[in-house]
Design a protein around this motif. Structure first.
Motif, PDB file in Angstrom:
ATOM      1  N   ARG A   1       0.417   4.356  -8.239  1.00 41.57           N
ATOM      2  CA  ARG A   1      -0.070   3.237  -9.059  1.00 41.57           C
ATOM      3  C   ARG A   1      -0.778   2.214  -8.179  1.00 41.57           C
ATOM      4  NH1 ARG A   1       3.845   2.376 -13.915  1.00 41.57           N
ATOM      5  NH2 ARG A   1       2.448   0.630 -14.133  1.00 41.57           N
ATOM      6  N   ASP A   2      -1.777   1.524  -8.726  1.00 38.70           N
ATOM      7  CA  ASP A   2      -2.455   0.487  -7.947  1.00 38.70           C
ATOM      8  C   ASP A   2      -1.953  -0.906  -8.317  1.00 38.70           C
ATOM      9  OD1 ASP A   2      -3.607   0.158 -10.422  1.00 38.70           O
ATOM     10  OD2 ASP A   2      -5.612  -0.199  -9.639  1.00 38.70           O
ATOM     11  N   ASP A   3      -0.854  -0.971  -9.046  1.00 35.72           N
ATOM     12  CA  ASP A   3      -0.240  -2.209  -9.507  1.00 35.72           C
ATOM     13  C   ASP A   3       1.254  -2.093  -9.195  1.00 35.72           C
ATOM     14  OD1 ASP A   3       0.824  -4.348 -10.936  1.00 35.72           O
ATOM     15  OD2 ASP A   3      -0.337  -3.947 -12.736  1.00 35.72           O
TER      16      ASP A   3
ATOM     17  N   ARG B   1       0.838  -1.208   0.000  1.00 28.77           N
ATOM     18  CA  ARG B   1       0.000   0.000   0.000  1.00 28.77           C
ATOM     19  C   ARG B   1       0.872   1.256   0.000  1.00 28.77           C
ATOM     20  NH1 ARG B   1      -5.474   1.551  -0.620  1.00 28.77           N
ATOM     21  NH2 ARG B   1      -5.623   3.597   0.324  1.00 28.77           N
ATOM     22  N   ALA B   2       1.946   1.245   0.801  1.00 31.95           N
ATOM     23  CA  ALA B   2       2.865   2.392   0.829  1.00 31.95           C
ATOM     24  C   ALA B   2       3.516   2.593  -0.539  1.00 31.95           C
ATOM     25  CB  ALA B   2       3.925   2.195   1.911  1.00 31.95           C
ATOM     26  N   LEU B   3       3.943   1.496  -1.187  1.00 32.59           N
ATOM     27  CA  LEU B   3       4.506   1.608  -2.534  1.00 32.59           C
ATOM     28  C   LEU B   3       3.483   2.183  -3.500  1.00 32.59           C
ATOM     29  CD1 LEU B   3       6.518  -1.706  -3.094  1.00 32.59           C
ATOM     30  CD2 LEU B   3       7.427   0.608  -2.905  1.00 32.59           C
ATOM     31  N   SER B   4       2.247   1.733  -3.374  1.00 36.61           N
ATOM     32  CA  SER B   4       1.178   2.210  -4.238  1.00 36.61           C
ATOM     33  C   SER B   4       0.957   3.714  -4.068  1.00 36.61           C
ATOM     34  CB  SER B   4      -0.114   1.448  -3.925  1.00 36.61           C
ATOM     35  OG  SER B   4      -1.200   1.974  -4.640  1.00 36.61           O
ATOM     36  N   LEU B   5       0.887   4.156  -2.823  1.00 40.60           N
ATOM     37  CA  LEU B   5       0.678   5.586  -2.562  1.00 40.60           C
ATOM     38  C   LEU B   5       1.873   6.419  -3.021  1.00 40.60           C
ATOM     39  CD1 LEU B   5      -0.992   5.355   0.962  1.00 40.60           C
ATOM     40  CD2 LEU B   5      -2.103   5.943  -1.218  1.00 40.60           C
ATOM     41  N   TRP B   6       3.073   5.905  -2.815  1.00 39.77           N
ATOM     42  CA  TRP B   6       4.294   6.623  -3.177  1.00 39.77           C
ATOM     43  C   TRP B   6       4.441   6.760  -4.691  1.00 39.77           C
ATOM     44  CZ3 TRP B   6       9.492   4.537  -4.502  1.00 39.77           C
ATOM     45  CH2 TRP B   6      10.468   5.528  -4.486  1.00 39.77           C
TER      46      TRP B   6
ATOM     47  N   THR C   1      -2.025  -6.130  -7.206  1.00 34.93           N
ATOM     48  CA  THR C   1      -2.868  -5.185  -7.934  1.00 34.93           C
ATOM     49  C   THR C   1      -4.073  -4.820  -7.081  1.00 34.93           C
ATOM     50  OG1 THR C   1      -4.092  -6.975  -8.982  1.00 34.93           O
ATOM     51  CG2 THR C   1      -2.171  -6.132 -10.180  1.00 34.93           C
ATOM     52  N   GLY C   2      -4.793  -3.816  -7.520  1.00 32.16           N
ATOM     53  CA  GLY C   2      -6.011  -3.403  -6.819  1.00 32.16           C
ATOM     54  C   GLY C   2      -5.731  -2.747  -5.491  1.00 32.16           C
TER      55      GLY C   2
END
Length: 113
Positions: free
Chosen positions: A38-40, A30-35, A72-73
């Motif tokens: 991207r949601d993938d 989730r942290a990678l996604s926010l940073w 993903t997602g």
């Protein structure tokens, strides 16, 4: 990690029926996604690759590999988000055999303590 944070993570893992490891992995994703926005995302998961055979505990070497894991997602709203680690832990379990201490010592011919 501060005690209250760890206590909260343990409670969330217990309440969602997942492991602390899976919850930490989901939080990392989730942290990678926010940073990245991207949601993938793809991250690495360290796995034990020591052979499952008698005498393997006597072999010299680290026997660790990092394998890629694509998630993903990750753009789900946070109130619904804790269900994600449970769903993801279900996909993680079949990727490696169970490695409980009892099963490791049994095939090595040692008593389980």
């Amino acid at each position: 990690m501060p005690g209250p944070v760890l206590d909260g993570m343990r409670a969330t893992a217990r309440d969602t029926g997942t492991s602390l490891k899976s919850l930490a992995l989901a939080a990392h994703a989730r942290a990678l996604s926010l940073w990245t926005g991207r949601d993938d995302v793809v991250t690495g998961v360290v796995v034990n690759t020591r052979p499952e055979r008698p005498g393997a505990d006597l072999m010299v070497g680290l026997y660790l590999n990092t394998v890629p894991l694509r998630l993903t997602g990750l753009d789900a709203p946070l109130p619904n988000w804790p269900a994600g680690p449970t769903r993801r832990s279900g996909t993680e379990r079949p990727t490696a055999p169970s490695r409980s201490r009892g099963s490791r010592t049994a095939w090595a011919g040692r008593p389980s303590t």
